[in-house]
Scaffold this motif. Structure first.
Motif, PDB file in Angstrom:
ATOM      1  N   GLU A 104      -4.363  -5.814  -0.415  1.00 26.59           N
ATOM      2  CA  GLU A 104      -4.444  -5.003  -1.522  1.00 26.59           C
ATOM      3  C   GLU A 104      -2.794  -5.007  -1.949  1.00 26.59           C
ATOM      4  O   GLU A 104      -1.973  -5.067  -1.281  1.00 26.59           O
ATOM      5  N   ASN A 140       0.895  -1.329   0.091  1.00 27.16           N
ATOM      6  CA  ASN A 140      -0.033   0.012  -0.021  1.00 27.16           C
ATOM      7  C   ASN A 140       0.757   1.117   0.030  1.00 27.16           C
ATOM      8  O   ASN A 140       1.716   1.389   0.611  1.00 27.16           O
ATOM      9  N   ASN A 190      -5.498  -5.655   4.411  1.00 27.66           N
ATOM     10  CA  ASN A 190      -6.441  -5.671   3.389  1.00 27.66           C
ATOM     11  C   ASN A 190      -5.886  -6.245   2.321  1.00 27.66           C
ATOM     12  O   ASN A 190      -7.092  -6.306   1.349  1.00 27.66           O
ATOM     13  N   ASP A 208      -0.983  -2.235  -4.647  1.00 26.79           N
ATOM     14  CA  ASP A 208      -1.596  -1.204  -5.215  1.00 26.79           C
ATOM     15  C   ASP A 208      -0.589  -1.069  -6.503  1.00 26.79           C
ATOM     16  O   ASP A 208       0.350  -1.523  -6.764  1.00 26.79           O
ATOM     17  N   LEU A 265     -17.007   1.228   2.196  1.00 32.48           N
ATOM     18  CA  LEU A 265     -15.288   1.657   2.059  1.00 32.48           C
ATOM     19  C   LEU A 265     -14.979   2.144   3.601  1.00 32.48           C
ATOM     20  O   LEU A 265     -15.576   2.521   4.176  1.00 32.48           O
ATOM     21  N   TYR A 316     -10.859   5.892   7.306  1.00 32.87           N
ATOM     22  CA  TYR A 316      -9.402   5.961   7.942  1.00 32.87           C
ATOM     23  C   TYR A 316      -9.511   7.205   9.076  1.00 32.87           C
ATOM     24  O   TYR A 316      -8.558   7.194   9.602  1.00 32.87           O
ATOM     25  N   ILE A 364      -4.837  -1.755   7.355  1.00 35.28           N
ATOM     26  CA  ILE A 364      -4.370  -1.358   5.891  1.00 35.28           C
ATOM     27  C   ILE A 364      -3.181  -2.762   5.967  1.00 35.28           C
ATOM     28  O   ILE A 364      -3.021  -3.094   4.894  1.00 35.28           O
ATOM     29  N   TRP A 423       0.521   5.799  -0.072  1.00 34.70           N
ATOM     30  CA  TRP A 423      -0.508   6.855   0.168  1.00 34.70           C
ATOM     31  C   TRP A 423       0.519   8.210   0.197  1.00 34.70           C
ATOM     32  O   TRP A 423       1.543   8.287   0.332  1.00 34.70           O
ATOM     33  N   LEU A 471      -8.307   9.564   1.412  1.00 38.11           N
ATOM     34  CA  LEU A 471      -8.213   7.897   0.865  1.00 38.11           C
ATOM     35  C   LEU A 471      -7.160   7.267   1.052  1.00 38.11           C
ATOM     36  O   LEU A 471      -6.690   6.099   0.850  1.00 38.11           O
ATOM     37  N   TRP A 531     -10.253  -0.841  -9.137  1.00 42.74           N
ATOM     38  CA  TRP A 531      -9.743   0.548  -8.347  1.00 42.74           C
ATOM     39  C   TRP A 531     -10.841   1.535  -8.555  1.00 42.74           C
ATOM     40  O   TRP A 531     -11.394   2.105  -9.612  1.00 42.74           O
ATOM     41  N   ARG A 553      -7.542   2.748  -3.522  1.00 36.52           N
ATOM     42  CA  ARG A 553      -8.492   2.173  -2.984  1.00 36.52           C
ATOM     43  C   ARG A 553      -9.036   1.021  -3.748  1.00 36.52           C
ATOM     44  O   ARG A 553      -9.564   1.387  -5.035  1.00 36.52           O
TER      45      ARG A 553
END
Length: 595
Positions: free
Chosen positions: A76, A23, A74, A78, A51, A54, A71, A25, A59, A94, A38
């Motif tokens: 994910e 992840n 999750n 990315d 959703l 946070y 997180i 950000w 996001l 996405w 996300r």
């Protein structure tokens, strides 16, 4: 922009398989600018009904422990940041980024990333061993303007990526795993060396057959097979490429002279397992260096002589980068003559083709330079000499095997070392009254293709301390009187600042009164030294019993000017005696101390 790149690799965990999340950000106090990829509702690994909030309104940044744990689980992975502006509104996974900001997000921000993985079952009190590597790569941007071209990074990421070079960081990431667990090395001696990639190096034609589409298929039988290790045995090594082992050495002494004999069997025949894992020649021995020093600091060692193999690096011109690159290990002169001698009509002199006058070979262009100094002729361009210049290379490197041969003396010295690897060097014009540290190191030529420089064994580890004075053997055959120095000993002479005392690493931090010394030279290897006052009181007794006659310090002893009552001696006239433990003979002398 920085031309390099860094990254993180998971090297080893206790789990057989992992679920990995990645992840990233962009943190910002304004929630509209706080962004991170996300997954859409009902999509991804979790397929959540709503959703997750946070707690920041944005996001990207996870706020608080609950969000941070979320997180981490999750699942994910990315997309790369540079693709942010290319996420379509109808993307099946996405969330569609804010199109007013997507281009700026793609160009790069103060971005964080998190790698999380698991699961692990941990009982109370247990520890979880995890190994990571943080690696870097050079020459990441092949186009100097690539990272600065915001339009391309935002809207044409594939073109942007086509001008990125991941080779160096990939190599370093792979090496980090190999350093952790050397491929092809059975660390715990259980017979398992890890996994290998096997491939045919030669084959013979066997038969042909017709395929289903009418094509001819030829069948071959492998006649020679080789293999390359690709993984270790699962037991950590934490070892990278290393220099050849230092040769075993001995020091014999004479007045003003130290002779160093050394045997390089291990230095010249020990493979570097790490280079073997990389597919390079693991026998990368290049040469020896001989050093001496007046104290034990590495920086104090001076080079006396060196020997290195005569070989040359071949730099090949690369049109893509408009410069020369080094791709191969050094070539011997014989190898270069075999490759290019016919082209130039006979012998081939690499030094005739420097960078300013390169060698043209069909469609290639390259030049040569010596690897190290090419001081490769013993006793001529190197002060190091072969002790047995006519000794043949042994049929075996195992001492016991050679000892069972009928002509073992052809290969072995009297003390059981292989003659072919025996060398010596004499260091002359030395002071007999001061001590010297001497050592012999071995070095390799490194890994040219990987940019690994030459590696050398330690100058200080296994060094030998010696006085260039009479040896025990000389004293036995040619009687020499014992002498004491400095005599008189003067406290105002500042011996320490002049480098005559206090040089041992073990006493560097001690006060001056704890590093003083009076030297006794030409003493028998086994004797008792006694110091008396004028009144006959015993001031100090020193047993000189624990050194082998072959020890280069066996004929030398020191007194630290401390009495048997652990007090500093006072000024005065003293008598000394040295009693030979084997013959009972006693020598007597006197010394003066001025404190």
């Amino acid at each position: 922009a920085a031309p390099g790149v860094t990254g993180t690799r998971i090297v080893r965990t206790p789990a057989e398989s992992l679920i990995v999340s990645f992840n990233w950000w962009i943190s910002n106090g304004a929630f509209t600018l706080d962004f991170g990829p996300r997954e859409k509702i009902g999509k991804g690994a979790l397929k959540e009904a709503e959703l997750y909030d946070y707690g920041t309104g944005g996001l990207g940044t996870p706020h608080g422990d609950r969000s941070k744990y979320y997180i981490m689980r999750n699942r994910e992975f990315d997309y790369d940041q540079v693709y942010t502006a290319n996420v379509r509104i109808d993307d099946t996974l996405w969330i569609y980024p804010n199109q007013f900001l997507a281009a700026d997000f793609s160009d790069g921000f103060d971005t964080r990333y998190l790698i999380s993985f698991g699961p692990f079952d941990i009982d109370p009190g247990e520890t979880l061993p995890l190994s990571f590597s943080y690696v870097a790569g050079a020459n990441f941007h092949t186009d100097p303007l690539n990272a600065d071209d915001n339009l391309r990074a935002s809207y044409e990421p594939d073109i942007y990526y086509s001008k990125l070079n991941f080779e160096d960081i990939t190599t370093n990431a792979r090496w980090s795993s190999w350093i952790y667990d050397n491929p092809g090395v059975d660390t715990d001696d259980d017979g398992y060396f890890g996994n290998y990639f096997r491939f045919a190096t030669d084959s013979v034609f066997d038969s042909t057959s017709i395929g289903q589409f009418g094509d001819t298929i030829r069948w071959y039988t492998q006649t020679e097979v080789d293999s390359i290790p690709i993984s270790g045995d699962g037991v950590p090594d934490f070892q990278g490429a290393k220099p050849p082992p230092a040769p075993v050495h001995w020091v014999t002494t004479e007045i003003g002279k130290l002779t160093i004999r050394f045997n390089g069997l291990r230095s010249e025949t020990t493979p570097d397992n790490f280079l073997k894992a990389t597919g390079e020649d693991p026998f990368d021995f290049e040469g020896y260096r001989v050093y001496y020093a007046r104290d034990e600091r590495s920086s104090s060692y001076s080079l006396i002589a060196s020997y290195d193999r005569e070989n040359y690096n071949k730099w090949i011109y690369n049109n893509d980068i408009n410069d020369y690159v080094l791709l191969d290990v050094p070539f011997t002169k014989d190898e270069l003559i075999s490759l290019y001698g016919a082209v130039v009509g006979g012998s081939f002199e690499p030094i005739d083709y420097p960078r300013t006058s390169p060698f043209f070979f069909f469609d290639s262009l390259f030049y040569f330079e010596a690897q190290d100094y090419n001081a490769s002729t013993f006793g001529i361009d190197s002060k190091i000499e072969r002790i047995y210049p006519n000794a043949p290379y042994p049929p075996s490197l195992i001492i016991d095997t050679l000892m069972n041969l009928p002509d073992d003396t052809l290969y072995l010295t009297d003390d059981g070392y292989i003659k072919y690897f025996e060398y010596q060097i004499a260091i002359e014009n030395l002071l007999p009254t001061v001590g010297y540290w001497v050592n012999v190191t071995a070095f390799d030529y490194g890994s040219p293709a990987s940019g690994l420089p030459s590696l050398e064994s330690s100058r200080t580890i296994l060094s030998t301390f010696a006085y260039a004075n009479n040896s025990a053997e000389t004293l036995q055959s040619n009687k020499q009187d014992i002498y004491v120095y400095p005599n008189p000993y003067r406290i105002d002479a500042e011996y320490r600042s002049s480098g005559y005392e206090g040089l041992d690493a073990s006493v560097v931090g001690n006060a001056n009164d704890r590093v003083r010394k009076i030297n006794f030279a030409n003493v028998p290897p086994k004797c008792t030294i006694r110091i008396f006052s004028l009144d006959g009181d015993l001031v100090r007794e020193i047993e000189h019993f624990f050194r082998d006659p072959s020890d280069p310090t066996s004929t030398h002893e020191e007194w630290d000017l401390i009495t048997r009552n652990t007090q500093l001696v006072v000024s005065g006239l003293y008598y000394w005696t040295v009693e030979n433990a084997e013959t009972g003979e006693v020598q007597v002398g006197k010394l003066v101390i001025i404190m």
